[in-house]
Every structure is written in structure tokens, then in C-alpha cells.
Design a protein around this motif. Structure first.
Motif, short mmCIF file in Angstrom:
data_model
loop_
_atom_site.label_atom_id
_atom_site.label_comp_id
_atom_site.label_asym_id
_atom_site.label_seq_id
_atom_site.Cartn_x
_atom_site.Cartn_y
_atom_site.Cartn_z
N GLN A 93 0.83 -1.21 0.00
CA GLN A 93 0.00 0.00 0.00
C GLN A 93 0.86 1.26 0.00
N GLN A 94 1.88 1.25 -0.86
CA GLN A 94 2.81 2.36 -1.07
C GLN A 94 3.67 2.70 0.14
N LYS A 95 3.80 1.76 1.06
CA LYS A 95 4.69 1.95 2.20
C LYS A 95 5.73 0.84 2.20
N ARG A 96 6.99 1.22 2.49
CA ARG A 96 8.07 0.24 2.46
C ARG A 96 7.84 -0.88 3.46
N LEU A 97 8.24 -2.08 3.06
CA LEU A 97 8.22 -3.20 3.99
C LEU A 97 9.19 -2.94 5.14
N ASN A 98 9.05 -3.69 6.21
CA ASN A 98 9.90 -3.51 7.39
C ASN A 98 11.29 -4.12 7.17
N SER A 99 11.41 -5.42 7.37
CA SER A 99 12.65 -6.17 7.11
C SER A 99 12.26 -7.62 6.84
N PRO A 100 11.92 -7.97 5.61
CA PRO A 100 11.57 -9.36 5.33
C PRO A 100 12.61 -10.30 5.92
N ARG A 110 2.45 -19.84 -4.20
CA ARG A 110 2.32 -18.60 -3.43
C ARG A 110 3.50 -18.47 -2.47
N LEU A 111 3.98 -17.26 -2.33
CA LEU A 111 5.14 -16.97 -1.50
C LEU A 111 4.64 -16.34 -0.19
N TRP A 112 4.97 -16.97 0.91
CA TRP A 112 4.63 -16.46 2.25
C TRP A 112 5.91 -15.94 2.90
N PHE A 113 5.83 -14.79 3.56
CA PHE A 113 7.03 -14.30 4.25
C PHE A 113 6.66 -13.47 5.48
N THR A 114 7.60 -13.45 6.41
CA THR A 114 7.44 -12.65 7.63
C THR A 114 8.14 -11.31 7.46
N ASP A 115 7.61 -10.29 8.11
CA ASP A 115 8.13 -8.93 7.92
C ASP A 115 8.23 -8.19 9.26
N PRO A 116 9.15 -8.61 10.14
CA PRO A 116 9.34 -7.90 11.41
C PRO A 116 10.32 -6.73 11.25
N ARG A 117 10.63 -6.10 12.34
CA ARG A 117 11.69 -5.09 12.38
C ARG A 117 12.31 -5.18 13.76
N TYR A 118 13.60 -5.49 13.82
CA TYR A 118 14.27 -5.73 15.10
C TYR A 118 15.20 -4.59 15.48
N ASP A 123 12.49 2.56 14.54
CA ASP A 123 12.12 3.98 14.43
C ASP A 123 11.76 4.39 13.02
N ASP A 124 12.11 3.60 12.02
CA ASP A 124 11.87 4.02 10.64
C ASP A 124 10.76 3.21 9.97
N LEU A 125 9.88 2.63 10.77
CA LEU A 125 8.77 1.87 10.21
C LEU A 125 7.83 2.77 9.43
N GLU A 126 7.44 2.33 8.25
CA GLU A 126 6.40 3.03 7.50
C GLU A 126 5.06 2.32 7.65
N LEU A 127 5.12 0.99 7.74
CA LEU A 127 3.92 0.23 8.04
C LEU A 127 3.63 0.32 9.53
N GLY A 128 2.39 0.27 9.90
CA GLY A 128 2.03 0.33 11.31
C GLY A 128 1.86 -1.04 11.92
N HIS A 129 2.49 -2.05 11.33
CA HIS A 129 2.32 -3.41 11.82
C HIS A 129 3.50 -4.26 11.35
N GLN A 130 3.69 -5.40 12.02
CA GLN A 130 4.72 -6.37 11.65
C GLN A 130 3.99 -7.69 11.41
N SER A 131 3.85 -8.05 10.15
CA SER A 131 2.89 -9.07 9.77
C SER A 131 3.51 -10.16 8.90
N VAL A 132 2.70 -11.17 8.63
CA VAL A 132 2.99 -12.17 7.62
C VAL A 132 2.28 -11.75 6.34
N PHE A 133 2.96 -11.89 5.20
CA PHE A 133 2.37 -11.53 3.91
C PHE A 133 2.31 -12.75 2.99
#
Length: 299
Positions: A93-100, A110-118, A123-133
Motif C-alpha cells: 500500500q505504497q509503504k516500504r516493507l519492514n525487514s523481510p 504462493r510466497l509467504w514471508f514474515t516482515d518484522p523489524r528488530y 524507528d523508521d517503520l512506514e507500516l504500522g504493523h509487523q505481519s505475515v504476507f
């Protein structure tokens, strides 16, 4: 059967993402932005690819194409044979991923991946969540990206069950979000996930980082640390979450007078089966690559 671990490569920076090519093991050296290639026949390790944007998890698709979670590049990349790379997805949604971090393919491609930020990078998160995509390839070669979880805070390791009916996700928010769970989500035909079941909770200790499957559908997982709890080791879980075995990394003694010593420092990060018959387990830990012969066979 005891799994006797042998140091076969390293030390490097911080090792992760082992994957079996059919002949060798590729694994990532995250801080040095490279993928290493260990050849068990020659016992030699060389650089397979550099400039990998802190690549973490690696996975081949059904066609033998190599994909990577580039944490520093904040994207999923496909590595081409000519040395170039292709961005699969790098925003939602036009926001950078966190850290696949880690990825898996299902039988539908289908490709499943996790996207946390450690760490300090939160501090530089653009998404407001850390999710599986979930990413689905379209006829024109582009990928549609869908958010798959709405209840994760720091998803890490990920697997699709052999029957394609469950998605295993390691929640690794220990010490902060009070969450160190191995979760099992039912997968519907359209790829949406149902309510998860907690198979195991490591809290307040370090939970699962990476994991792989054996042919019986059991989950072999890397978890724990020396800071607290039982230590850093390999766990074998049934699909229902029962712990069948635990295997700390014990180094083979150099002489009869030396006792086996628990792996001195570092943490286990990921694992994969390889070798003839897929009975050899390769484990990244403490900046190294370890090898052990097992009585299990990889999926």
C-alpha cells in the motif's frame, strides 16, 4: 539418537538462511552482505554472491529459482543466474516493507514471508504493523501482495505444512511483547488464515528463529539462548506441538580426555536438511555453519 554436531564453516558475521541446493549448502552472512556456499564433498566454503542487502532467509521455488529476504533492502528478491536480481515485492500500500526475514512457498506457488523489524531499526517503520504476507504471481509476471496476519507483533520463522493446510509461524517478541509462540494457522483455499493455535510458548525465554520439516511433518526448530532458560538448541515438535526431542549443539571432543562441551556462545538461528537422503542437518549458529547426521529425513 544423539546429533553430534561438527563445525564445517566459519566463523563469519551472523549466519542465517541455510538452504540445500542438491549438492551444496547456501547460507547468508548478514552483516557482510553475502551468501556463502559450503561444499560438503570438498569441505570448502566460498562466496556465492555478494551485495545482498543483508539477505536473511533463502528459499528455492519449485523451478529451482533462488529467492531471498533482503532485510537491508526491505524487499523480497529473486536472484538470477547472470548475477542480477529482481525485486518481487518491496512495499505494501505504497509503504516500504519492514525487514523481510523468512519465507516459504506452498504448492500453488504462493510466497509467504514474515516482515518484522528488530533492534534500533523500529524507528523508521512506514507500516504500522509487523505481519505475515502472501504474494501471488500474476500472468504478467508481477506479484500481488496480501496481508495475511493481523495479530502478529514480530513474526520470524515460517513454514507451510506438507498437506498445505497449516501455516506455522514463529512469533519472536520475547522480552518486549511477552510473545514467544509457535503458532499454527489454518489456511483456506483462497489463502486467508483462520484463528491460530498456540503449539508451544517459550516465553519469557527466546523463542523460535528458523525451522524446517522432516518427511513425517515434524517441525525442527532453532530456539533458545544462553541468557535464560534451557539454552540454545534444536527442538523437534510434532504437528500438534508435542516436544519429541531436544538437541543442544555439542562439539565433538578433540581427544578421549576432553568431555563434550556445550556450544560455547552464540545462538542457533536456522536449519535445513541436506546430504544424501536428506538426513544431514545443517545449522547456522554463532556466525558459523554446523553439520550433524540425524535419524530423521528432511521434507
Amino acid at each position: 539418537m544423539n546429533w553430534n554436531f561438527k563445525l564445517v564453516a566459519g566463523p563469519f558475521g551472523f549466519t542465517e538462511g541455510p538452504v540445500w541446493t542438491g549438492e551444496t549448502v547456501l547460507f547468508t552472512d548478514i552483516p557482510n552482505n553475502r551468501i556463502m556456499n559450503y561444499n560438503p564433498t570438498s569441505n570448502q566454503t566460498e562466496v556465492f554472491r555478494d551485495n545482498t542487502n543483508e539477505a536473511n532467509g533463502l528459499m528455492f521455488d519449485s523451478n529451482g529459482q533462488l529467492y531471498a529476504c533482503e532485510g537491508g533492502g526491505r524487499r523480497i528478491a529473486c536472484y538470477n543466474d547472470d548475477g542480477t536480481s529482481t525485486t518481487i515485492v518491496d512495499n505494501f500500500q505504497q509503504k516500504r516493507l519492514n525487514s523481510p526475514n523468512d519465507l516459504a512457498f506452498d504448492s500453488k506457488g504462493r510466497l509467504w514471508f514474515t516482515d518484522p523489524r528488530y533492534g534500533s531499526k523500529v524507528d523508521d517503520l512506514e507500516l504500522g504493523h509487523q505481519s505475515v504476507f502472501r504474494a501471488e504471481k500474476q500472468s504478467d509476471g508481477t506479484w500481488n501482495l496480501h496481508r495475511a496476519t493481523f495479530d502478529t507483533t514480530k513474526p520470524n520463522g515460517i513454514l507451510v505444512s506438507p498437506d498445505q493446510k497449516r501455516l506455522y509461524v514463529a512469533e519472536s517478541d520475547y522480552g518486549v511483547g511477552n510473545n514467544a509462540e509457535l503458532r499454527s494457522y489454518p489456511i483456506s483455499d483462497d489463502g486467508t488464515l483462520g484463528n491460530f493455535e498456540i503449539l508451544h510458548n517459550f516465553y519469557p525465554h527466546r523463542g523460535i528463529d528458523g525451522m524446517c520439516l522432516d518427511i513425517d511433518g515434524n517441525i525442527i526448530a532453532t530456539a533458545g539462548w544462553e541468557t535464560s532458560g534451557p539454552g540454545s538448541m534444536l527442538y523437534v515438535f510434532t504437528p500438534q506441538g508435542r516436544v519429541l526431542e531436544t538437541h543442544p549443539i555439542l562439539l565433538i571432543a578433540d581427544s578421549d580426555e576432553d568431555e563434550e562441551a556445550l556450544f560455547p556462545g552464540g545462538i542457533v538461528t536456522n536449519c535445513t536438511f541436506g546430504g544424501k537422503g536428506l538426513t544431514t542437518l545443517y545449522v547456522t549458529a554463532g556466525g558459523c555453519l554446523y553439520q550433524a547426521e540425524t535419524d530423521r529425513r528432511g521434507a
